[in-house]
Design an enzyme around this catalytic site. Structure first.
Site, PDB file in Angstrom:
ATOM      1  N   ASP A   1      45.077 -20.245  41.819  1.00 57.25           N
ATOM      2  CA  ASP A   1      45.001 -21.518  42.575  1.00 57.25           C
ATOM      3  C   ASP A   1      46.147 -22.392  43.204  1.00 57.25           C
ATOM      4  O   ASP A   1      46.451 -22.849  44.252  1.00 57.25           O
ATOM      5  CB  ASP A   1      44.229 -22.704  41.641  1.00 57.25           C
ATOM      6  CG  ASP A   1      43.001 -22.251  41.397  1.00 57.25           C
ATOM      7  OD1 ASP A   1      42.316 -21.174  41.374  1.00 57.25           O
ATOM      8  OD2 ASP A   1      41.980 -23.170  40.634  1.00 57.25           O
TER       9      ASP A   1
ATOM     10  N   ALA B   1      44.652 -27.835  41.402  1.00 59.98           N
ATOM     11  CA  ALA B   1      45.727 -27.362  41.738  1.00 59.98           C
ATOM     12  C   ALA B   1      46.386 -28.003  42.801  1.00 59.98           C
ATOM     13  O   ALA B   1      47.569 -28.159  42.877  1.00 59.98           O
ATOM     14  CB  ALA B   1      45.649 -25.784  42.011  1.00 59.98           C
TER      15      ALA B   1
ATOM     16  N   LEU C   1      36.887 -25.918  44.419  1.00 54.82           N
ATOM     17  CA  LEU C   1      37.552 -25.876  45.802  1.00 54.82           C
ATOM     18  C   LEU C   1      39.113 -26.020  45.449  1.00 54.82           C
ATOM     19  O   LEU C   1      39.664 -26.640  46.182  1.00 54.82           O
ATOM     20  CB  LEU C   1      36.946 -26.805  46.696  1.00 54.82           C
ATOM     21  CG  LEU C   1      35.528 -26.540  47.008  1.00 54.82           C
ATOM     22  CD1 LEU C   1      35.150 -27.422  48.156  1.00 54.82           C
ATOM     23  CD2 LEU C   1      35.774 -24.911  47.931  1.00 54.82           C
TER      24      LEU C   1
HETATM   25  O1  PMV Z   1      37.871 -22.938  38.449  1.00 52.17           O
HETATM   26  P1  PMV Z   1      38.468 -22.510  39.613  1.00 52.17           P
HETATM   27  O2  PMV Z   1      37.757 -22.601  41.074  1.00 52.17           O
HETATM   28  O3  PMV Z   1      39.980 -23.236  39.585  1.00 52.17           O
HETATM   29  O4  PMV Z   1      38.736 -20.987  39.259  1.00 52.17           O
HETATM   30  C1  PMV Z   1      40.036 -20.500  38.826  1.00 52.17           C
HETATM   31  C2  PMV Z   1      39.865 -19.020  38.930  1.00 52.17           C
HETATM   32  C3  PMV Z   1      39.701 -18.126  37.957  1.00 52.17           C
HETATM   33  O5  PMV Z   1      40.029 -16.845  38.092  1.00 52.17           O
HETATM   34  C4  PMV Z   1      38.537 -18.280  37.303  1.00 52.17           C
HETATM   35  C5  PMV Z   1      40.879 -18.495  36.907  1.00 52.17           C
HETATM   36  C6  PMV Z   1      42.185 -18.179  37.223  1.00 52.17           C
HETATM   37  O6  PMV Z   1      43.236 -18.905  36.546  1.00 52.17           O
HETATM   38  O7  PMV Z   1      42.342 -17.396  38.023  1.00 52.17           O
END
Ligand code: PMV
Length: 306
Positions: A138, A101, A97
């Site tokens: 993110d 970030a 979620l």
């Molecule tokens: O792990 P999360 O929810 O922060 O996913 C990040 C999204 C990805 O596409 C898997 C990685 C990215 O840097 O965009």
């Protein structure tokens, strides 16, 4: 805020990836939602580190190591030297979620005033510790909020998307996600081993993101659901789903969701289901019987509500 003794509270959004995670790392567009129930950060006196009671974390004690490194990278990039940051979080950590970030952006905002470019650089320094080859998606969602279309780049291409109706989203966590950096590396390995297959899959995601954009603008829940199911199938093909994520998607669909998919890096973490508003309570109730963390959101033409 102003005022000599005023405490400056900086905030940032959590995020929910609706379409295109993983493919976005390879230049395909993605659609994300910035969630207003994110994190707030205040600079305080005391030993340097992040103090996040909601996550049971105080990095001044030297753990967890990745957060210690991320905090150091943030402070170095912000040029402040090591500082203590008190964090209030309304999103759980490590389940897709956007907690890292949101933490990075809110912390950078707490350290740097009135310079969004410098905030972005400092937040990226922190995020790269968690994410390795991060797309920046993110961070864009955490910074901006609302529903966005994102294409990786320097600078990335980010624009707000229109929502033409009321679209309910139900999010459920199946437990801690795997390391995003490892999942991203796994997808890269699969694409490199089978470049034509991988290329076709990336093209398919790109096409479905275009369809999803139009379905969002029309507020067409059924179409969004079908597109989520397709996107989930492609994420399975990339190798980032798990049995628990697949089962949660079926639970949501069987309870009346129009569609469901894993959201974020995968290997655990969360699913998101889309449904008509009148079915959202039943979908959430079905998911709650197996999953501790279940959240509901509503996309409307006026914004995102929790
Ligand atoms: O792990 P999360 O929810 O922060 O996913 C990040 C999204 C990805 O596409 C898997 C990685 C990215 O840097 O965009």
């Amino acid at each position: 805020m102003g005022g000599v003794n005023a405490v400056r509270v900086a905030s940032a959004c959590g995020k929910l990836l609706l379409f295109g995670e993983h493919a976005v790392v390879h230049g395909v567009p993605a659609i994300a939602v910035g969630l207003s129930d994110g994190v707030e950060v205040v600079r305080v006196d005391g030993p340097p580190g992040w103090h996040v009671p909601a996550w049971g974390v105080d990095t001044a004690t030297g753990a967890p190591e990745s957060m210690v490194h991320a905090h150091r990278a943030l402070c170095e990039a912000a040029g402040t030297g090591p500082v203590r940051l008190a964090v209030t979080s309304r999103i759980p950590a490590g389940c897709g979620l956007g907690s890292s970030a949101a933490l990075a952006v809110a912390s950078a905002r707490a350290l740097i005033e009135d310079d969004e470019a410098a905030v972005a650089v400092a937040a990226a320094a922190s995020e790269s510790v968690f994410h390795g080859n991060a797309s920046g998606l993110d961070q864009a969602a955490a910074t901006r909020g609302g529903v966005i279309r994102f294409v990786r780049g320097a600078p990335p291409e980010v624009r707000d998307l229109a929502v033409g109706g009321r679209v309910a989203l139900v999010v459920a966590s199946v437990g801690a996600g795997a390391s995003t950096a490892e999942m991203v590396a796994g997808v890269q390995r699969r694409i490199s081993r089978f470049p034509r297959v991988g290329g076709g899959m990336l093209e398919a995601v790109s096409a479905l993101v275009g369809c999803a954009e139009r379905a969002l603008a029309a507020g067409d829940v059924d179409e969004l659901g079908e597109l989520m199911d397709i996107n989930h199938g492609l994420l399975c093909a990339f190798g980032v789903s798990t049995g628990a994520l697949d089962r949660a998607c079926y639970t949501a669909r069987d309870a009346g969701a129009a569609g469901a998919k894993l959201t974020g890096g995968g290997g655990g973490g969360c699913i998101v289901a889309v449904s008509a508003e009148e079915h959202a309570v039943a979908v959430a109730a079905a998911l709650r019987s197996d999953h501790e963390i279940v959240r509901s959101y509503l996309l409307t033409p006026d914004g995102v509500t929790a």
